[in-house]
Design a protein around this motif. Structure first.
Motif, PDB file in Angstrom:
ATOM      1  N   ASN A   1       0.800  -1.231   0.000  1.00 42.15           N
ATOM      2  CA  ASN A   1       0.000   0.000   0.000  1.00 42.15           C
ATOM      3  C   ASN A   1       0.833   1.283   0.000  1.00 42.15           C
ATOM      4  N   GLY A   2       2.138   1.192   0.269  1.00 43.13           N
ATOM      5  CA  GLY A   2       2.993   2.374   0.236  1.00 43.13           C
ATOM      6  C   GLY A   2       2.777   3.349   1.374  1.00 43.13           C
ATOM      7  N   TYR A   3       2.091   2.951   2.454  1.00 47.10           N
ATOM      8  CA  TYR A   3       1.791   3.867   3.556  1.00 47.10           C
ATOM      9  C   TYR A   3       2.954   3.943   4.555  1.00 47.10           C
ATOM     10  N   PHE A   4       3.184   5.120   5.080  1.00 46.09           N
ATOM     11  CA  PHE A   4       4.073   5.300   6.224  1.00 46.09           C
ATOM     12  C   PHE A   4       3.524   6.433   7.079  1.00 46.09           C
ATOM     13  N   TYR A   5       3.915   6.449   8.351  1.00 43.26           N
ATOM     14  CA  TYR A   5       3.341   7.349   9.346  1.00 43.26           C
ATOM     15  C   TYR A   5       4.464   8.151  10.011  1.00 43.26           C
ATOM     16  N   VAL A   6       4.230   9.435  10.199  1.00 45.58           N
ATOM     17  CA  VAL A   6       5.228  10.281  10.841  1.00 45.58           C
ATOM     18  C   VAL A   6       4.656  10.892  12.113  1.00 45.58           C
ATOM     19  N   TYR A   7       5.553  11.138  13.070  1.00 48.34           N
ATOM     20  CA  TYR A   7       5.218  11.760  14.343  1.00 48.34           C
ATOM     21  C   TYR A   7       5.920  13.111  14.352  1.00 48.34           C
TER      22      TYR A   7
END
Length: 490
Positions: free
Chosen positions: A206-212
């Protein structure tokens, strides 16, 4: 003189005696026959005798033997193997580790020729030396790096810079174009900035990544982005805000990490809101999300419902506390990590003590005690009520003039292959002192084998990183990344 009658009886006895002897000898008429020489059964297999030496009692060798007809056998002790087809056999020996010593085999690989009816011989001699660690600089010149991670199966290192960029490092070279640039939306004051990144478990699909990061309104913000068609560039317009936690009053204690757990849920650690001693009383207040470990489900995120609550979150019904909360009573869990089904939380202390908490991923609802306690000691008091609190598995005092450190930097349990002696050991550091230490936590959580590795000073260690092979890195405030390696390794 024998009478005729007696002579007759004698002749009859003689005839009977001769007949008996002939019968016993296979006679009795005709040829007795012959057996001739016996042809022995041909020997078609051979044997291999393996001997090992140099290992202490109770430590097994690691030897694999391969040969004709796809033959393969693993041995841990000296042994003679019989019934082998003639041919060439390869004996490959691997290093073995015990008690912080790695025993290297010599030779690591050899061949033995097995012939029919013959026993071939092979020997492996082990020698060991105690592990010594150092660091190798991988890259320098980064702008306030804060985190390092690799997607599964990807050799690239993705590094967050606090001002709001994600950089890609390949073979020690930082790509010129950032993977992601969100500088215009990041608040960089105090302890703010872009603080970490997590790749979705289904990132390859899905190519998703999450940043904080901390936004311009000083909110702790978790936002999802998607990689673009170019795998070296994210789509900056693809952002979906997952969660915002207001942090309005102070510029410190903002937490900083987002990570997927082994259960597939997204975990994040928030600071207590800042100020000395948690003046707002956030950490143990289950109605606010500051000073907590949070756990949410982002597997079906949409604009209208960016996250869901996992079914086993301890306050799922929202009655006793906010449903996002997984654990409470933390001051500033700047870095945490998972090792299988265990969660290690390095919680930065106030003025006296630093702590590391260890819990099973099934243990939701724990209260780690801040601001009633700092490490194993009562905070600001000689006595305190510890009922219902979970004490740290490990803590240390700052000491006079912070001689031992002042701010724990949590790391990872080592699961790489380059340093097998470290397997299962948790590595960590301190921002003020920059040392590298480790310990081993038993299944029950008891800590043992604490060790200072006495690495050369590399500066202030702000974070650890882990690549897709489980090798570990230390990140400094000066903009450099150092890989943890064996002394003498190139």
């Amino acid at each position: 003189m024998l009478t005729g009658h007696l002579r007759g009886l004698l002749r009859l006895f003689t005839v009977l005696l001769i007949a008996t002897v002939l019968h016993a000898c296979g006679g009795g008429g005709g040829s007795p026959g012959t057996t001739g020489p016996v042809t022995p059964t041909p020997i078609t297999t051979g044997a291999l005798n393996l001997t090992t030496s140099g290992l202490p009692a109770g430590v097994n060798a690691s030897v694999r033997i391969t040969g004709p007809n796809n033959y393969q056998q693993d041995l841990t002790q000296p042994q003679t193997i019989s019934g082998l087809a003639p041919g060439s056999y390869t004996i490959a020996a691997a290093p073995v580790s015990a008690n912080n010593v790695t025993y290297q085999p010599a030779p690591a690989s050899q061949t033995a020729s097995v012939a029919a009816g013959v026993t071939a011989n092979a020997s492996v001699a082990y020698s060991g030396a105690a592990l010594a660690l150092t660091t190798a600089e991988v890259v320098t010149g980064l702008d306030n790096p804060s985190w390092l991670i690799s997607p599964p199966g990807d050799t690239r290192l993705f590094v967050t810079e606090r001002r709001g960029r994600v950089r890609i490092v390949e073979n020690g070279v930082t790509r010129g174009a950032p993977f992601l640039d969100i500088i215009p939306r990041v608040g960089f004051e105090g302890e703010g900035g872009l603080l970490s990144l997590a790749f979705d478990p289904q990132f390859a699909r899905n190519g998703y990544f999450y940043v904080y990061y901390i936004d311009l309104q000083r909110n702790i913000t978790i936002e999802r982005f998607t990689v673009g068609q170019n795998p070296a560039l994210a789509d900056p317009t693809s952002g979906l805000v997952i969660l915002r936690v207001p942090h309005p009053d102070f510029l410190n204690h903002m937490g900083g990490q987002v990570t997927f757990g082994p259960d597939g849920y997204l975990y994040l650690g928030t600071g207590d809101g800042g100020g000395a001693g948690d003046p707002q009383g956030n950490a143990r207040n289950l109605r606010v999300l500051l000073g907590k470990m949070l756990r949410i489900d982002v597997s079906r995120s949409t604009v209208t419902q960016p996250y869901a609550i996992p079914p086993d979150n301890p306050y799922r019904d929202g009655v006793a506390g906010r449903p996002e909360i997984w654990a409470s009573g933390v001051r500033n869990p700047w870095r945490f990590s998972f090792d299988g089904d265990r969660l290690y939380i390095a919680d930065v202390g106030q003025d006296q003590r630093e702590e590391i908490n260890i819990a099973a991923t099934s243990q939701g609802g724990l209260n780690y005690g801040w601001n009633l306690m700092e490490g194993i000691a009562c905070y600001g008091a000689d006595n305190c009520d510890r009922n219902g609190l979970t004490l740290p598995a490990y803590d240390y005092a700052h000491g006079l003039d912070d001689v031992n450190g002042c701010s724990v930097t949590g790391g990872f349990v080592y699961r790489g292959r380059a340093l097998p002696e470290l397997t299962g050991r948790y590595l960590f550091s301190d921002f003020c002192r920059g040392w590298l230490k480790s310990f081993y936590a038993s299944t029950g959580g008891a800590v043992a084998e604490e060790r200072n590795w006495n690495i050369p000073n590399i500066g202030r260690v702000v974070s650890f990183g882990q690549d897709n092979e489980g090798e570990l890195y230390m990140i400094t405030s000066g903009g450099s990344i150092h890989k943890i390696v064996r002394t003498g390794a190139q």
